[in-house]
Design a protein around this motif. Sequence first.
Motif, PDB file in Angstrom:
ATOM      1  N   VAL A  68      25.787  26.565  34.007  1.00 33.30           N
ATOM      2  CA  VAL A  68      27.109  27.143  34.252  1.00 33.30           C
ATOM      3  C   VAL A  68      27.002  28.026  35.480  1.00 33.30           C
ATOM      4  CG1 VAL A  68      28.844  28.794  33.439  1.00 33.30           C
ATOM      5  CG2 VAL A  68      27.925  27.114  31.854  1.00 33.30           C
ATOM      6  N   PHE A  69      27.928  27.874  36.411  1.00 32.75           N
ATOM      7  CA  PHE A  69      27.925  28.733  37.593  1.00 32.75           C
ATOM      8  C   PHE A  69      29.365  28.868  38.078  1.00 32.75           C
ATOM      9  CE2 PHE A  69      27.513  29.359  42.274  1.00 32.75           C
ATOM     10  CZ  PHE A  69      26.921  30.609  42.218  1.00 32.75           C
ATOM     11  N   PHE A  70      29.919  30.055  37.965  1.00 36.92           N
ATOM     12  CA  PHE A  70      31.320  30.224  38.332  1.00 36.92           C
ATOM     13  C   PHE A  70      31.533  31.576  38.995  1.00 36.92           C
ATOM     14  CE2 PHE A  70      30.993  32.252  34.251  1.00 36.92           C
ATOM     15  CZ  PHE A  70      31.959  33.241  34.201  1.00 36.92           C
ATOM     16  N   SER A  71      32.684  31.741  39.605  1.00 39.49           N
ATOM     17  CA  SER A  71      33.033  32.989  40.269  1.00 39.49           C
ATOM     18  C   SER A  71      34.219  33.633  39.569  1.00 39.49           C
ATOM     19  CB  SER A  71      33.382  32.751  41.748  1.00 39.49           C
ATOM     20  OG  SER A  71      33.952  33.934  42.300  1.00 39.49           O
ATOM     21  N   PRO A  72      33.991  34.708  38.818  1.00 36.31           N
ATOM     22  CA  PRO A  72      35.117  35.387  38.178  1.00 36.31           C
ATOM     23  C   PRO A  72      36.052  36.030  39.197  1.00 36.31           C
ATOM     24  CG  PRO A  72      33.124  36.689  37.957  1.00 36.31           C
ATOM     25  CD  PRO A  72      32.714  35.364  38.519  1.00 36.31           C
ATOM     26  N   THR A  73      35.506  36.451  40.328  1.00 38.84           N
ATOM     27  CA  THR A  73      36.333  37.070  41.363  1.00 38.84           C
ATOM     28  C   THR A  73      37.310  36.058  41.951  1.00 38.84           C
ATOM     29  OG1 THR A  73      34.568  38.624  41.900  1.00 38.84           O
ATOM     30  CG2 THR A  73      36.301  38.348  43.536  1.00 38.84           C
ATOM     31  N   SER A  74      36.815  34.861  42.222  1.00 40.68           N
ATOM     32  CA  SER A  74      37.684  33.815  42.754  1.00 40.68           C
ATOM     33  C   SER A  74      38.777  33.459  41.746  1.00 40.68           C
ATOM     34  CB  SER A  74      36.862  32.573  43.102  1.00 40.68           C
ATOM     35  OG  SER A  74      37.685  31.526  43.562  1.00 40.68           O
ATOM     36  N   LEU A  75      38.383  33.307  40.481  1.00 39.65           N
ATOM     37  CA  LEU A  75      39.361  32.987  39.446  1.00 39.65           C
ATOM     38  C   LEU A  75      40.384  34.106  39.304  1.00 39.65           C
ATOM     39  CD1 LEU A  75      40.453  31.364  37.061  1.00 39.65           C
ATOM     40  CD2 LEU A  75      38.707  32.446  35.621  1.00 39.65           C
ATOM     41  N   TRP A  76      39.924  35.340  39.287  1.00 44.99           N
ATOM     42  CA  TRP A  76      40.824  36.478  39.078  1.00 44.99           C
ATOM     43  C   TRP A  76      41.852  36.571  40.204  1.00 44.99           C
ATOM     44  CZ3 TRP A  76      43.221  41.102  39.722  1.00 44.99           C
ATOM     45  CH2 TRP A  76      43.499  41.860  38.588  1.00 44.99           C
ATOM     46  N   MET A  77      41.399  36.379  41.446  1.00 47.44           N
ATOM     47  CA  MET A  77      42.329  36.481  42.576  1.00 47.44           C
ATOM     48  C   MET A  77      43.353  35.348  42.572  1.00 47.44           C
ATOM     49  SD  MET A  77      40.311  37.910  45.897  1.00 47.44           S
ATOM     50  CE  MET A  77      39.613  39.564  45.902  1.00 47.44           C
ATOM     51  N   ALA A  78      42.925  34.139  42.233  1.00 47.98           N
ATOM     52  CA  ALA A  78      43.866  33.022  42.182  1.00 47.98           C
ATOM     53  C   ALA A  78      44.910  33.260  41.095  1.00 47.98           C
ATOM     54  CB  ALA A  78      43.112  31.714  41.923  1.00 47.98           C
ATOM     55  N   LEU A  79      44.456  33.747  39.943  1.00 48.15           N
ATOM     56  CA  LEU A  79      45.399  34.042  38.866  1.00 48.15           C
ATOM     57  C   LEU A  79      46.316  35.196  39.241  1.00 48.15           C
ATOM     58  CD1 LEU A  79      43.128  33.746  35.683  1.00 48.15           C
ATOM     59  CD2 LEU A  79      44.872  32.133  36.464  1.00 48.15           C
ATOM     60  N   ALA A  80      45.791  36.177  39.980  1.00 44.80           N
ATOM     61  CA  ALA A  80      46.608  37.327  40.383  1.00 44.80           C
ATOM     62  C   ALA A  80      47.761  36.898  41.282  1.00 44.80           C
ATOM     63  CB  ALA A  80      45.738  38.366  41.082  1.00 44.80           C
ATOM     64  N   ILE A  81      47.520  35.913  42.144  1.00 43.09           N
ATOM     65  CA  ILE A  81      48.592  35.398  42.997  1.00 43.09           C
ATOM     66  C   ILE A  81      49.678  34.774  42.125  1.00 43.09           C
ATOM     67  CG2 ILE A  81      49.191  33.648  44.709  1.00 43.09           C
ATOM     68  CD1 ILE A  81      46.471  34.111  46.002  1.00 43.09           C
ATOM     69  N   VAL A  82      49.269  33.917  41.184  1.00 47.55           N
ATOM     70  CA  VAL A  82      50.230  33.253  40.302  1.00 47.55           C
ATOM     71  C   VAL A  82      50.941  34.276  39.422  1.00 47.55           C
ATOM     72  CG1 VAL A  82      50.474  31.539  38.467  1.00 47.55           C
ATOM     73  CG2 VAL A  82      48.857  31.139  40.328  1.00 47.55           C
ATOM     74  N   TYR A  83      50.230  35.326  39.040  1.00 47.03           N
ATOM     75  CA  TYR A  83      50.799  36.384  38.182  1.00 47.03           C
ATOM     76  C   TYR A  83      52.038  37.006  38.819  1.00 47.03           C
ATOM     77  CZ  TYR A  83      50.755  40.607  35.212  1.00 47.03           C
ATOM     78  OH  TYR A  83      51.076  41.605  34.342  1.00 47.03           O
ATOM     79  N   ASN A  84      52.070  37.043  40.146  1.00 41.67           N
ATOM     80  CA  ASN A  84      53.235  37.580  40.853  1.00 41.67           C
ATOM     81  C   ASN A  84      54.498  36.764  40.600  1.00 41.67           C
ATOM     82  OD1 ASN A  84      52.827  39.907  43.128  1.00 41.67           O
ATOM     83  ND2 ASN A  84      50.891  38.882  42.664  1.00 41.67           N
ATOM     84  N   GLY A  85      54.343  35.533  40.165  1.00 37.74           N
ATOM     85  CA  GLY A  85      55.505  34.691  39.907  1.00 37.74           C
ATOM     86  C   GLY A  85      55.852  34.564  38.440  1.00 37.74           C
TER      87      GLY A  85
END
Length: 413
Positions: A68-85
């Motif tokens: 398993v290898f993932f980026s929580p920062t990348s996921l969080w920022m992408a979700l934060a953009i969508v969260y604005n909508g």
Amino acid sequence: MKKIIATLAGAGLLMVVAGCGTSQENGNLAIAEAVDFGTTDYERIVAPTNDLAYELLDKIETDDDGNVFFSPTSLWMALAIVYNGADGETKTEMAEAMQAQGIDVSDMNKANASLMTALNKDSDDIQLTIANSIWLNNDFNLQKDFAKRTEDYFNAETQQIDISSSDASKKINDWVKKATNSKIDKMVDNPLDSDFVGLVLNAIYFKGDWTYPFDKKLTEKRTFHLENGTEKVVPFMKLQRKFYYMAGNGFQAVKLTYADDEMSMTVVLPDENIGMKDFKSTLSAENWELFQTDFNESEGTVLLPKFKMEYETELNGALEALGMTSAFTENADFSHMVEGDANLFISTVKQKTYINVNEKGTEAAAVTGVQVDMASAPADGPFHMEMDRPFFLMITDEETGVVLFVGYIANPQ
């Protein structure tokens, strides 16, 4: 050593915030001058991002090799953009999954601008860049407030595309390739889905040289023991010096620093009698924060496998397990995203990552994509319509709304 603000142990990607400047322009990143945020606003989202990392560790599927290898920062920022909508229940559930309850959307945006500025680095020893983009079906337009916030606070470029064109997916994949220095070259397939409304992308690229490089002459093949009892022979790098190290609580851990100690990789080794699954279940942001005080400078030898890996995962199920459920259904509420009365939902949250660890340092990249589609109108059940009596009809141009023909058919003979 500078204070480590954010660390993800066990997955291999480590985000360190240090040396935050006062300028709103840093390296290749330029946050709009009119945007109001503080250089330490990122502190509001460090804990939620880390909490998300540990929450996901035992919920994300491994690859065929158990990795398993993932980026929580990348996921969080992408979700934060969508969260604005988002709005209503969907917004509440997203905040819960992002571990961001109680953070106002305005504060979230300021914190993201602050974090992007703080993380952006470009020197001889360290490169760390973050890029955001929105790819929009040209039949739709973003709402002005949503477009402005994502551009101002996330430096997100928006491109409208003809989803029926064969070039649409190529344009998206070319952006991904450029943003990750060619380490990840494909995020979407051709052709795009017919229900495709938009795709939010976040890309993180990191390349850092070790503060104390491993000597290639000391790299030698050794046995690596897999959890299922089998063995593999792989190249191990070797370094002997003083490290920040700790032991106890069922594991050992060592920090390997990059450049001027601005960033580090923490490598965690569970004790032999503790399986990785059991160990992951004990990890939490709170516990890991407590362990930080146990690191001490100690003389030692580190033997670390030299490896390169690519990983891909769909995160829908993991996010649903964290309470973000309605966003993936026709009941989703993204009413602040595009103009008009569009019933939108998230069809896919996908992340691809890459890591290369060698004697000189580490190169890693991550891309997170959140695809938003148009929900089909629910069917009310079968119906029967037989025009066996006079009927009315009209022929309309859908683009302009103009009625071209209208009629009343009293006798079809």
